[in-house]
Design a protein around this motif. Structure first.
Motif, PDB file in Angstrom:
ATOM      1  N   PRO A   1     -12.293  -2.323   2.854  1.00 54.98           N
ATOM      2  CA  PRO A   1     -11.958  -3.004   1.608  1.00 54.98           C
ATOM      3  C   PRO A   1     -11.436  -2.031   0.553  1.00 54.98           C
ATOM      4  N   THR A   2     -10.657  -2.562  -0.378  1.00 51.22           N
ATOM      5  CA  THR A   2     -10.251  -1.850  -1.583  1.00 51.22           C
ATOM      6  C   THR A   2     -10.809  -2.630  -2.758  1.00 51.22           C
ATOM      7  N   ILE A   3     -11.486  -1.940  -3.645  1.00 55.03           N
ATOM      8  CA  ILE A   3     -12.092  -2.566  -4.812  1.00 55.03           C
ATOM      9  C   ILE A   3     -11.347  -2.088  -6.050  1.00 55.03           C
ATOM     10  N   ILE A   4     -10.943  -3.024  -6.886  1.00 55.97           N
ATOM     11  CA  ILE A   4     -10.287  -2.723  -8.150  1.00 55.97           C
ATOM     12  C   ILE A   4     -11.045  -3.488  -9.224  1.00 55.97           C
ATOM     13  N   GLY A   5     -11.488  -2.800 -10.247  1.00 60.20           N
ATOM     14  CA  GLY A   5     -12.245  -3.467 -11.293  1.00 60.20           C
ATOM     15  C   GLY A   5     -12.272  -2.642 -12.560  1.00 60.20           C
TER      16      GLY A   5
ATOM     17  N   LYS B   1       1.614 -10.776   3.257  1.00 64.04           N
ATOM     18  CA  LYS B   1       1.604 -10.708   1.796  1.00 64.04           C
ATOM     19  C   LYS B   1       0.573  -9.696   1.310  1.00 64.04           C
ATOM     20  N   ASN B   2      -0.634  -9.720   1.882  1.00 68.40           N
ATOM     21  CA  ASN B   2      -1.673  -8.772   1.500  1.00 68.40           C
ATOM     22  C   ASN B   2      -1.288  -7.339   1.870  1.00 68.40           C
ATOM     23  N   THR B   3      -0.674  -7.154   3.035  1.00 71.06           N
ATOM     24  CA  THR B   3      -0.243  -5.832   3.470  1.00 71.06           C
ATOM     25  C   THR B   3       0.804  -5.273   2.517  1.00 71.06           C
ATOM     26  N   GLU B   4       1.738  -6.111   2.102  1.00 71.08           N
ATOM     27  CA  GLU B   4       2.787  -5.687   1.162  1.00 71.08           C
ATOM     28  C   GLU B   4       2.174  -5.299  -0.179  1.00 71.08           C
ATOM     29  N   LEU B   5       1.215  -6.069  -0.646  1.00 68.28           N
ATOM     30  CA  LEU B   5       0.546  -5.778  -1.914  1.00 68.28           C
ATOM     31  C   LEU B   5      -0.203  -4.451  -1.841  1.00 68.28           C
ATOM     32  N   MET B   6      -0.936  -4.229  -0.762  1.00 71.59           N
ATOM     33  CA  MET B   6      -1.667  -2.967  -0.582  1.00 71.59           C
ATOM     34  C   MET B   6      -0.699  -1.784  -0.574  1.00 71.59           C
ATOM     35  N   ALA B   7       0.407  -1.913   0.153  1.00 69.29           N
ATOM     36  CA  ALA B   7       1.385  -0.832   0.242  1.00 69.29           C
ATOM     37  C   ALA B   7       2.048  -0.569  -1.107  1.00 69.29           C
ATOM     38  N   ARG B   8       2.360  -1.630  -1.835  1.00 67.02           N
ATOM     39  CA  ARG B   8       3.030  -1.483  -3.132  1.00 67.02           C
ATOM     40  C   ARG B   8       2.164  -0.686  -4.104  1.00 67.02           C
ATOM     41  N   PHE B   9       0.852  -0.880  -4.051  1.00 66.74           N
ATOM     42  CA  PHE B   9      -0.044  -0.174  -4.952  1.00 66.74           C
ATOM     43  C   PHE B   9      -0.598   1.114  -4.355  1.00 66.74           C
ATOM     44  N   GLY B  10      -0.201   1.439  -3.141  1.00 70.09           N
ATOM     45  CA  GLY B  10      -0.589   2.709  -2.531  1.00 70.09           C
ATOM     46  C   GLY B  10      -1.978   2.733  -1.925  1.00 70.09           C
TER      47      GLY B  10
END
Length: 81
Positions: free
Chosen positions: A39-43, A25-34
């Motif tokens: 770590p990836t930080i979004i804020g 699920k996390n891998t799919e989410l990361m791929a969907r958003f490119g």
């Protein structure tokens, strides 16, 4: 010991299927958003409200700067630790 030689390492414990589902699920989410790095930080920037993203690790001071926060006094602002 070498993992390539199938020596060493650790044994997995617990419900592996649940872990695999979470990772998928996390891998799919990361791929969907490119995103490609952990770590990836979004804020949002505390001062401007702008969306900020960062792939890869960074120092505490650099993270504070990215988010528009005051860096701790003992941490110089730099891109990496």
């Amino acid at each position: 010991m070498s993992l390539l030689a199938k020596q060493g390492g650790i044994s997995a414990a617990g419900n592996l299927d649940a872990y695999k589902a979470s990772i998928a699920k996390n891998t799919e989410l990361m791929a969907r958003f490119g995103f490609a790095s952990i770590p990836t930080i979004i804020g949002t920037h505390a001062q401007t409200g702008a969306l900020v993203t960062q792939e890869g690790s960074m120092s505490t001071a650099a993270l504070a700067n990215l988010l528009g926060l005051q860096a701790p006094a003992s941490q110089p602002v730099s891109a990496a630790n």
